[in-house]
Design an enzyme around this catalytic site. Structure first.
Site, PDB file in Angstrom:
ATOM      1  N   ARG A 293       0.851  -1.192   0.000  1.00 50.99           N
ATOM      2  CA  ARG A 293       0.000   0.000   0.000  1.00 50.99           C
ATOM      3  C   ARG A 293       0.885   1.239   0.000  1.00 50.99           C
ATOM      4  O   ARG A 293       1.720   1.399   0.882  1.00 50.99           O
ATOM      5  CB  ARG A 293      -0.883  -0.010   1.241  1.00 50.99           C
ATOM      6  CG  ARG A 293      -1.941   1.069   1.254  1.00 50.99           C
ATOM      7  CD  ARG A 293      -2.861   0.901   2.430  1.00 50.99           C
ATOM      8  NE  ARG A 293      -3.703  -0.277   2.255  1.00 50.99           N
ATOM      9  CZ  ARG A 293      -4.852  -0.268   1.570  1.00 50.99           C
ATOM     10  NH1 ARG A 293      -5.304   0.845   1.026  1.00 50.99           N
ATOM     11  NH2 ARG A 293      -5.560  -1.359   1.433  1.00 50.99           N
TER      12      ARG A 293
ATOM     13  N   THR B  16      -0.644   7.683  -1.091  1.00 50.70           N
ATOM     14  CA  THR B  16      -1.944   7.611  -1.781  1.00 50.70           C
ATOM     15  C   THR B  16      -2.854   6.535  -1.167  1.00 50.70           C
ATOM     16  O   THR B  16      -4.061   6.529  -1.421  1.00 50.70           O
ATOM     17  CB  THR B  16      -1.753   7.253  -3.268  1.00 50.70           C
ATOM     18  OG1 THR B  16      -1.200   5.933  -3.331  1.00 50.70           O
ATOM     19  CG2 THR B  16      -0.829   8.217  -3.967  1.00 50.70           C
TER      20      THR B  16
ATOM     21  N   ASP C  31      -3.491 -11.466  12.190  1.00 48.29           N
ATOM     22  CA  ASP C  31      -2.744 -11.298  10.944  1.00 48.29           C
ATOM     23  C   ASP C  31      -2.383 -12.681  10.395  1.00 48.29           C
ATOM     24  O   ASP C  31      -1.579 -13.403  10.994  1.00 48.29           O
ATOM     25  CB  ASP C  31      -1.477 -10.474  11.201  1.00 48.29           C
ATOM     26  CG  ASP C  31      -0.767 -10.139   9.907  1.00 48.29           C
ATOM     27  OD1 ASP C  31      -0.619  -8.947   9.598  1.00 48.29           O
ATOM     28  OD2 ASP C  31      -0.356 -11.081   9.185  1.00 48.29           O
TER      29      ASP C  31
ATOM     30  N   ASP D 131       1.406 -13.303   9.644  1.00 48.97           N
ATOM     31  CA  ASP D 131       2.207 -13.483  10.875  1.00 48.97           C
ATOM     32  C   ASP D 131       1.927 -14.838  11.507  1.00 48.97           C
ATOM     33  O   ASP D 131       2.843 -15.504  11.988  1.00 48.97           O
ATOM     34  CB  ASP D 131       1.879 -12.379  11.883  1.00 48.97           C
ATOM     35  CG  ASP D 131       2.575 -11.070  11.540  1.00 48.97           C
ATOM     36  OD1 ASP D 131       3.502 -11.094  10.697  1.00 48.97           O
ATOM     37  OD2 ASP D 131       2.191 -10.029  12.104  1.00 48.97           O
TER      38      ASP D 131
HETATM   39  N1  URA Z   1      -5.231  -9.198   6.969  1.00 51.29           N
HETATM   40  C1  URA Z   1      -5.096 -10.121   7.966  1.00 51.29           C
HETATM   41  O1  URA Z   1      -4.169 -10.918   7.966  1.00 51.29           O
HETATM   42  N2  URA Z   1      -6.010 -10.120   8.963  1.00 51.29           N
HETATM   43  C2  URA Z   1      -7.057  -9.272   9.008  1.00 51.29           C
HETATM   44  O2  URA Z   1      -7.858  -9.331   9.930  1.00 51.29           O
HETATM   45  C3  URA Z   1      -7.173  -8.332   7.955  1.00 51.29           C
HETATM   46  C4  URA Z   1      -6.242  -8.316   6.956  1.00 51.29           C
END
Ligand code: URA
Length: 209
Positions: free
Chosen positions: A104, A108, A200, A203
């Site tokens: 990202r 912008t 995530d 992760d």
């Molecule tokens: N990406 C992720 O890994 N988890 C989320 O909750 C949103 C985006």
């Protein structure tokens, strides 16, 4: 929404609960994501065309069905999408795998492609774009658009968990794309995480947190 398929099979829901649990470690998380991708792949490939061929069983000649030489492609969005590749490949080993990486732009906030390697015959393949989490829909929409810009004509999106916002964004931007998910959760929070979600995905797959 007519293009959204929520796979509420008990095995899928059970495994989804395992990976939502914050006490599930990376090894189990990876294994279960792979299993989920395989189970969901069963549904994503449901409409593959069949053709009849002649074979001989030990008892007699017969006509039997095989997949009609349809070319498939799997496109994980880096990096969390990688966790779903092996599950799909174990079902459809002849599929080619493309990769797409996006970040990202901090100013912008638009998704920018930093890596894209797709099968050369992308226009002839049915492509399944994979990413465990469909949050804002920004990455999925951009990935699908980059792939279409390179000639793809048939694209499906397969995610484990989606937000209502993400589903809406993809349906609006790409009404031709079917979306397959195991769950549509409640909402996005202020950090664009899906609630309740699973945290995530990248992760948790790769143990980076
Ligand atoms: N990406 C992720 O890994 N988890 C989320 O909750 C949103 C985006």
């Amino acid at each position: 929404m007519k293009n959204v398929f929520v796979m509420d099979h008990p095995l899928i829901q059970h495994k989804l609960t395992l990976i939502r649990d914050k006490n599930t470690g990376s090894k189990e998380f990876r294994e279960v994501v792979k299993e989920l991708a395989m189970l969901m792949g069963y549904e994503v490939t449901r409409n593959l065309p069949l053709q009849e061929i002649e074979i001989e069983t030990p008892v007699s000649k017969t006509k039997a069905k095989v997949i009609a030489g349809r070319k498939l492609g799997i496109v994980p969005i880096l990096r969390a999408g990688l966790g779903m590749v092996d599950g799909l490949l174990s079902l459809i080993p002849a599929a080619k795998v493309g990769h797409i990486g996006l970040y990202r732009d901090p100013e912008t906030l638009e998704p920018v492609e930093y890596y894209c390697k797709l099968p050369v015959d992308v226009h002839e393949r049915d492509l399944i774009v994979i990413d465990p989490m469909l949050a804002t829909g920004g990455s999925a929409n951009a990935a699908i658009q980059f792939i279409k810009d390179r000639g793809a004509q048939s694209v499906k999106l397969m995610c484990l968990i989606a937000s209502p916002e993400g589903v809406k964004a993809v349906c609006e931007a790409h009404p031709d794309v079917e979306i397959y998910v195991a769950a549509v959760d409640e909402k996005l929070n202020e950090h664009a995480y899906i609630v309740p979600g699973l945290g995530d995905a990248g992760d948790r797959l790769f143990g980076t947190k």
